[in-house]
Motif scaffolding. Structure first.
Motif, mmCIF file in Angstrom:
data_model
loop_
_atom_site.group_PDB
_atom_site.id
_atom_site.type_symbol
_atom_site.label_atom_id
_atom_site.label_comp_id
_atom_site.label_asym_id
_atom_site.label_seq_id
_atom_site.Cartn_x
_atom_site.Cartn_y
_atom_site.Cartn_z
ATOM 1 N N VAL A 1 0.830 -1.206 0.000
ATOM 2 C CA VAL A 1 0.000 0.000 0.000
ATOM 3 C C VAL A 1 0.869 1.262 0.000
ATOM 4 N N ASP A 2 0.540 2.201 -0.855
ATOM 5 C CA ASP A 2 1.078 3.562 -0.770
ATOM 6 C C ASP A 2 -0.024 4.413 -0.157
ATOM 7 N N GLY A 3 0.305 5.200 0.867
ATOM 8 C CA GLY A 3 -0.662 6.082 1.500
ATOM 9 C C GLY A 3 -0.240 7.527 1.361
ATOM 10 N N PHE A 4 -1.218 8.419 1.258
ATOM 11 C CA PHE A 4 -0.976 9.847 1.047
ATOM 12 C C PHE A 4 -1.922 10.675 1.906
ATOM 13 N N VAL A 5 -1.445 11.799 2.396
ATOM 14 C CA VAL A 5 -2.286 12.779 3.076
ATOM 15 C C VAL A 5 -1.901 14.144 2.509
ATOM 16 N N VAL A 6 -2.924 14.925 2.109
ATOM 17 C CA VAL A 6 -2.653 16.200 1.451
ATOM 18 C C VAL A 6 -3.732 17.224 1.831
ATOM 19 N N PRO A 7 -3.339 18.483 2.046
ATOM 20 C CA PRO A 7 -4.333 19.534 2.259
ATOM 21 C C PRO A 7 -4.821 20.071 0.914
ATOM 22 N N SER B 1 -2.568 15.115 14.692
ATOM 23 C CA SER B 1 -3.818 14.728 14.031
ATOM 24 C C SER B 1 -3.641 14.923 12.528
ATOM 25 N N PHE B 2 -4.632 14.497 11.770
ATOM 26 C CA PHE B 2 -4.584 14.754 10.332
ATOM 27 C C PHE B 2 -4.483 16.251 10.042
ATOM 28 N N PRO B 3 -5.320 17.102 10.636
ATOM 29 C CA PRO B 3 -5.190 18.541 10.349
ATOM 30 C C PRO B 3 -3.809 19.098 10.716
ATOM 31 N N GLN B 4 -3.306 18.681 11.853
ATOM 32 C CA GLN B 4 -1.997 19.194 12.270
ATOM 33 C C GLN B 4 -0.869 18.670 11.391
ATOM 34 N N SER B 5 -1.015 17.457 10.903
ATOM 35 C CA SER B 5 0.051 16.840 10.108
ATOM 36 C C SER B 5 0.342 17.611 8.829
ATOM 37 N N VAL B 6 -0.670 18.269 8.287
ATOM 38 C CA VAL B 6 -0.495 19.032 7.044
ATOM 39 C C VAL B 6 -0.569 20.541 7.276
ATOM 40 N N LYS B 7 -0.579 20.936 8.543
ATOM 41 C CA LYS B 7 -0.707 22.357 8.886
ATOM 42 C C LYS B 7 -1.920 22.957 8.181
ATOM 43 N N LEU B 8 -3.056 22.301 8.389
ATOM 44 C CA LEU B 8 -4.298 22.660 7.720
ATOM 45 C C LEU B 8 -4.702 24.100 8.006
ATOM 46 N N LYS B 9 -5.057 24.813 6.954
ATOM 47 C CA LYS B 9 -5.539 26.186 7.060
ATOM 48 C C LYS B 9 -7.069 26.166 7.127
ATOM 49 N N PRO B 10 -7.693 27.238 7.624
ATOM 50 C CA PRO B 10 -9.167 27.261 7.784
ATOM 51 C C PRO B 10 -9.940 27.000 6.491
ATOM 52 N N ASN B 11 -9.387 27.346 5.363
ATOM 53 C CA ASN B 11 -10.097 27.184 4.087
ATOM 54 C C ASN B 11 -9.750 25.869 3.380
ATOM 55 N N GLU B 12 -9.165 24.913 4.106
ATOM 56 C CA GLU B 12 -8.718 23.667 3.498
ATOM 57 C C GLU B 12 -9.397 22.458 4.142
ATOM 58 N N VAL B 13 -9.281 21.334 3.448
ATOM 59 C CA VAL B 13 -9.766 20.049 3.935
ATOM 60 C C VAL B 13 -8.661 19.012 3.698
ATOM 61 N N VAL C 1 -7.288 15.422 2.526
ATOM 62 C CA VAL C 1 -7.602 14.289 1.663
ATOM 63 C C VAL C 1 -6.657 13.156 2.033
ATOM 64 N N PHE C 2 -7.227 11.978 2.245
ATOM 65 C CA PHE C 2 -6.486 10.768 2.592
ATOM 66 C C PHE C 2 -6.649 9.800 1.427
ATOM 67 N N SER C 3 -5.548 9.279 0.929
ATOM 68 C CA SER C 3 -5.582 8.449 -0.275
ATOM 69 C C SER C 3 -4.716 7.220 -0.100
ATOM 70 N N TRP C 4 -5.078 6.173 -0.827
ATOM 71 C CA TRP C 4 -4.203 5.006 -0.847
ATOM 72 C C TRP C 4 -4.362 4.255 -2.155
ATOM 73 N N ILE C 5 -3.274 3.594 -2.528
ATOM 74 C CA ILE C 5 -3.211 2.780 -3.736
ATOM 75 C C ILE C 5 -2.678 1.420 -3.305
ATOM 76 N N THR C 6 -3.296 0.343 -3.794
ATOM 77 C CA THR C 6 -2.783 -0.985 -3.459
ATOM 78 C C THR C 6 -2.168 -1.636 -4.696
ATOM 79 N N TRP D 1 3.574 11.094 2.294
ATOM 80 C CA TRP D 1 3.231 9.791 1.751
ATOM 81 C C TRP D 1 4.248 8.762 2.182
ATOM 82 N N GLY D 2 3.925 7.516 1.931
ATOM 83 C CA GLY D 2 4.856 6.437 2.243
ATOM 84 C C GLY D 2 4.292 5.102 1.798
ATOM 85 N N GLY D 3 5.171 4.106 1.750
ATOM 86 C CA GLY D 3 4.795 2.744 1.394
ATOM 87 C C GLY D 3 4.659 1.903 2.647
ATOM 88 N N PHE D 4 3.678 1.000 2.634
ATOM 89 C CA PHE D 4 3.355 0.221 3.830
ATOM 90 C C PHE D 4 3.159 -1.252 3.502
#
Length: 121
Positions: free
Chosen positions: A5-11, A54-66, A68-73, A110-113
């Motif tokens: 699995v490759d996993g990704f987190v992005v604001p 947390s997820f928001p803290q991990s990407v330094k989430l700004k008030p106008n952002e959300v 996104v958590f993604s993965w590819i197998t 991101w990273g491989g798992f």
């Protein structure tokens, strides 16, 4: 386990979610064409800032952002490496301008798992 699995987190700016979805659909098609088993993109619905992290803290989430958590197998790490090499050369991906992306790639991680538990209903 017989997959990788490759996993990704992005604001992503809230007003760019539709553009991100369009980009993700194209990217998903490319990954699947080259042999990925699954491609998933999920927008945060219930993520809160934590006391330490947390997820928001991990990407330094700004008030106008959300978030996104993604993965590819993939079948294996070797398959992932082979598929990603092809994907990165594909003009649909290689031709993308980082400055015009609908997200801040500098805060993406991101990273491989290797799976250790996998269960389905």
């Amino acid at each position: 386990m017989a997959f990788y699995v490759d996993g990704f987190v992005v604001p992503v700016p809230k007003d760019s979610v539709d553009a991100y979805r369009k980009l993700a659909r194209t990217a998903g098609k490319v990954w699947l064409e080259y042999g990925a088993l699954e491609y998933h993109e999920c927008v945060a619905d219930d993520v809160q800032p934590g006391k330490t992290t947390s997820f928001p803290q991990s990407v330094k989430l700004k008030p106008n952002e959300v978030v996104v958590f993604s993965w590819i197998t993939y079948k294996s790490r070797a398959a992932r490496d082979r598929i990603n090499a092809k994907v990165m050369k594909d003009p649909r991906i290689a031709g993308l301008d980082p400055k015009s992306m609908p997200f801040d790639g500098k805060r993406m991680f991101w990273g491989g798992f290797k799976p250790i538990v996998s269960m389905t209903a």
